[in-house]
Design an enzyme around this catalytic site. Structure first.
Site, PDB file in Angstrom:
ATOM      1  N   THR A 171       0.904  -1.153   0.000  1.00 51.90           N
ATOM      2  CA  THR A 171       0.000   0.000   0.000  1.00 51.90           C
ATOM      3  C   THR A 171       0.938   1.196   0.000  1.00 51.90           C
ATOM      4  O   THR A 171       2.032   1.119   0.586  1.00 51.90           O
ATOM      5  CB  THR A 171      -0.920   0.035   1.244  1.00 51.90           C
ATOM      6  N   HIS A 172       0.543   2.253  -0.672  1.00 51.80           N
ATOM      7  CA  HIS A 172       1.425   3.427  -0.865  1.00 51.80           C
ATOM      8  C   HIS A 172       2.759   3.015  -1.503  1.00 51.80           C
ATOM      9  O   HIS A 172       3.767   3.685  -1.303  1.00 51.80           O
ATOM     10  CB  HIS A 172       1.706   4.145   0.460  1.00 51.80           C
ATOM     11  N   SER A 197      18.446  -1.206 -25.699  1.00 47.82           N
ATOM     12  CA  SER A 197      18.737   0.208 -25.900  1.00 47.82           C
ATOM     13  C   SER A 197      19.832   0.325 -26.950  1.00 47.82           C
ATOM     14  O   SER A 197      20.735  -0.516 -27.011  1.00 47.82           O
ATOM     15  CB  SER A 197      19.202   0.822 -24.582  1.00 47.82           C
ATOM     16  N   LYS A 211      20.634  -2.848 -21.060  1.00 53.71           N
ATOM     17  CA  LYS A 211      19.203  -2.657 -20.796  1.00 53.71           C
ATOM     18  C   LYS A 211      18.280  -3.652 -21.476  1.00 53.71           C
ATOM     19  O   LYS A 211      18.553  -4.155 -22.547  1.00 53.71           O
ATOM     20  CB  LYS A 211      18.794  -1.228 -21.205  1.00 53.71           C
ATOM     21  N   GLU A 250       5.124  -0.344 -21.400  1.00 56.87           N
ATOM     22  CA  GLU A 250       5.048   1.126 -21.333  1.00 56.87           C
ATOM     23  C   GLU A 250       4.022   1.661 -22.329  1.00 56.87           C
ATOM     24  O   GLU A 250       3.276   2.595 -22.028  1.00 56.87           O
ATOM     25  CB  GLU A 250       6.421   1.731 -21.618  1.00 56.87           C
TER      26      GLU A 250
END
Ligand code: ARG
Length: 469
Positions: free
Chosen positions: A156-157, A278, A284, A291
Site C-alpha cells: 500500500t502506498h 537500448s 538494458k 510502457e
C-alpha cells in the site's frame, strides 16, 4: 459538376476545401459491411411491404451483393467526391443496375442509415473486445493458478504492507477485467435498438415495417422515437467510457509489469519476445510493450472526451457535427484491442522470480500485522495495545538492523514479558499468507479455488464469445 446524389438544386460544385472538410469516406469506408447489410434489410422490407416490387428488390439485392464482392476483393473504388460510404455504395449501385438503384433510398435518410451502420459496427466491436478480454482473463487466471502459493510483498502506498500471493495479485485483475466485460455487455444491450426507419428525423409516410428491419439486423426492437434515433450517440459514448476504464485497468497492470521487471524490483522477467534493447546502453532490457500499454489510455480516454464535447449542446436532431463521432471511436477501439492483445502476450510470457519475491516479502517487516494479530488473539491484548507493542518490536529490530525473526526471545521479552517462543512461526511469511483464509483473502487455498473457478467459467465463455463475435 454538382453532387450527382443530392445536387438537384445546386448549380456549381463545392470548393475543394469544402469537399475536404465534408467528406468522411476516408474513414467511414470501414462501415462497408454494415452499410450493405442495412441496405439489404431495408430493401427486403420495402419489397415485403409492397413499397417497391419484388423484381426491383431482387435487382437491388443482386447489385448490393456485387458491391460487397468488390469490396471484399479490395476492388471497390472509393471516391471522395461521393462524400461518404452511403453515397459511394448508392452511386456504384446505379452504375451497376441503372435507375432502379434510386429506389433503395425510399423511406430512409442517411441520418438513420449512418446511425444504424455505426451501431452495428460498435456492436461487432464490443463482441470482439469481449472475446479479447476473456482471453486476457484466462491467461491471468492460469498464471494465478500456477502461482497460487508464490509469496510476494503486497503494497500500500507502494510500501511493503503484508505478504500476499502472486496468484492473488493476478486474480485482482481478473476481477477488474470481469467488470469491464460487464460494462461492455451493458452498452451492447442498451444500444440494441434499431434506428432504421426513423428516416431524416420525423419518420416517414411510407408504410414501412421497422420491426422487420430491426429483426433482420439482430436488433431487439426499433428505437421508439425517430428524433432520438438519429440524434443520439450515447451508445458510442458508453462504449468509449467502458473502453477508457478498461484501458485504465490495463495501464495499472502495465505499470506493475514495468516495476516488477526493473532490476531494482527484480520480481519478474519478460522474455526477449517482449523486451527491447537500448541503442546506447547495452545492459538494458526495456519493457516497451508494457510502457506503451500504459500510455494508450491517453488516446482512449481522449476519444471519450472528444465525442462527449462534440455532442454537448447539439440541438436535435442530426447535425453534421456527428460525423466527428467515428474517427475517435475507431482509433480508441483499435487501440484497446491492440493493448489487450499485447497484455495477453505479456501475461503469458511473464516469469516471476519466485525467490526474489519471497525475499522481498520477508524483508520490510511484512509480518508485523501478523505479530499484532497474534498478540491480540493468543495473549489477549487489545488490538491497539498489540499495535503499539509490535511497533516497539519493529523499532528494536530496526535498531539492530535485522528482521523480526532474527530477534532473540530476550529481545521480544524486553518489550513485553508475555511473549513466548510460540511467536516465531507467526513471523514466517508462509504462515502469514496461509492464515489469511477469510473470504477474498490471499491464502493459497483460496487463490487456488478462485483461479479454478475463473478458469472453468472463462473456458466456457471463450467459445460463446466466438459465436457472438
Ligand atoms: N457522413 C455522414 C455522417 O457520418 C452521414 C450522414 C449525413 N447526413 C446528412 N444529412 N448530411 O454522419
Amino acid at each position: 459538376m454538382t453532387n450527382t446524389m443530392w445536387g438537384g438544386r445546386f448549380a456549381a460544385s463545392p470548393a475543394d476545401i469544402m469537399e475536404e472538410i465534408n467528406a468522411s469516406i476516408d474513414f467511414d469506408k470501414r462501415l462497408w459491411r454494415h452499410d450493405i447489410a442495412a441496405s439489404k434489410a431495408h430493401v427486403a422490407m420495402l419489397a415485403a411491404t409492397g413499397i417497391i416490387d419484388s423484381k426491383e428488390a431482387d435487382e437491388i439485392v443482386n447489385g448490393l451483393d456485387r458491391i460487397l464482392a468488390e469490396m471484399k476483393a479490395g476492388k471497390f473504388a472509393f471516391s471522395r467526391k461521393l462524400e461518404d460510404i452511403h453515397l459511394n455504395v448508392e452511386h456504384r449501385l446505379t452504375e451497376l443496375i441503372g435507375p432502379v438503384a434510386g429506389k433503395l433510398h425510399t423511406a430512409r435518410s442517411r441520418n438513420d442509415q449512418v446511425a444504424t451502420d455505426f451501431k452495428l459496427y460498435v456492436r461487432d466491436e464490443i463482441a470482439t473486445i469481449k472475446a479479447a478480454l476473456t482471453a486476457l482473463q484466462l491467461a491471468l487466471a492460469k498464471k494465478a493458478l500456477d502461482h497460487a502459493g508464490t509469496v510476494m510483498p503486497g503494497f500500500t502506498h507502494l510500501q511493503t504492507a503484508q505478504p500476499i500471493t502472486f496468484g492473488h495479485h493476478l486474480l485482482a485483475y481478473v476481477e477488474m477485467f470481469g467488470r469491464d466485460q460487464g460494462r461492455f455487455a451493458n452498452a451492447a444491450e442498451r444500444l440494441n435498438e434499431s434506428p432504421l426507419g426513423a428516416a431524416a428525423l420525423a419518420g416517414t409516410s411510407f408504410p414501412i415495417d421497422r420491426g422487420m428491419t430491426a429483426e433482420a439486423l439482430g436488433f431487439a426492437r426499433p428505437a421508439a422515437n425517430s428524433l432520438d434515433a438519429v440524434s443520439d450517440r450515447d451508445f458510442a459514448l458508453e462504449t468509449l467510457a467502458a473502453a477508457a476504464i478498461a484501458a485504465m485497468h490495463l495501464s495499472r497492470l502495465a505499470e506493475e509489469i514495468v516495476l516488477w521487471t526493473s532490476p531494482q524490483f527484480g520480481f519478474a522477467r519478460l522474455s526477449d519476445a517482449y523486451a527491447t534493447g537500448s541503442s546506447i546502453m547495452p545492459q538494458k532490457r526495456n519493457p516497451d510493450a508494457a510502457e506503451l500499454v500504459r500510455a494508450k489510455i491517453g488516446r482512449i480516454a481522449g476519444a471519450f472526451q472528444s465525442l462527449l464535447m462534440v455532442m454537448k449542446g447539439l440541438p436535435l436532431a442530426y447535425a453534421k457535427d456527428m460525423q466527428e463521432d467515428k474517427e475517435p471511436l475507431f482509433d480508441a477501439l483499435d487501440t484497446l484491442k491492440l493493448g489487450i492483445a499485447a497484455m495477453t502476450g505479456m501475461v503469458d510470457d511473464l516469469e516471476p522470480d519466485v525467490r526474489a519475491m519471497k525475499k522481498a516479502a520477508s524483508s520490510g517487516y511484512a509480518t508485523a500485522t501478523d505479530l499484532a494479530d497474534w498478540l491480540t488473539l493468543k495473549l489477549g491484548l487489545p488490538f491497539r495495545e498489540a499495535h503499539k507493542v509490535t511497533g516497539q518490536i519493529v523499532a528494536l529490530a530496526e535498531s539492530k538492523g535485522c528482521d523480526l525473526k532474527k530477534l532473540s526471545l530476550a529481545d521480544f521479552q524486553s518489550v513485553d514479558k508475555r511473549i513466548g517462543k510460540a511467536v516465531y512461526p507467526v513471523l514466517g511469511i508462509a504462515n502469514a499468507v496461509k492464515s489469511r483464509k477469510s473470504q477474498g483473502g490471499t491464502a493459497p487455498a483460496n487463490v487456488r479455488r478462485e483461479a479454478k473457478r475463473w478458469i472453468k467459467r472463462l473456458e466456457k465463455q471463450g467459445p460463446r464469445d466466438k459465436k457472438e463475435g
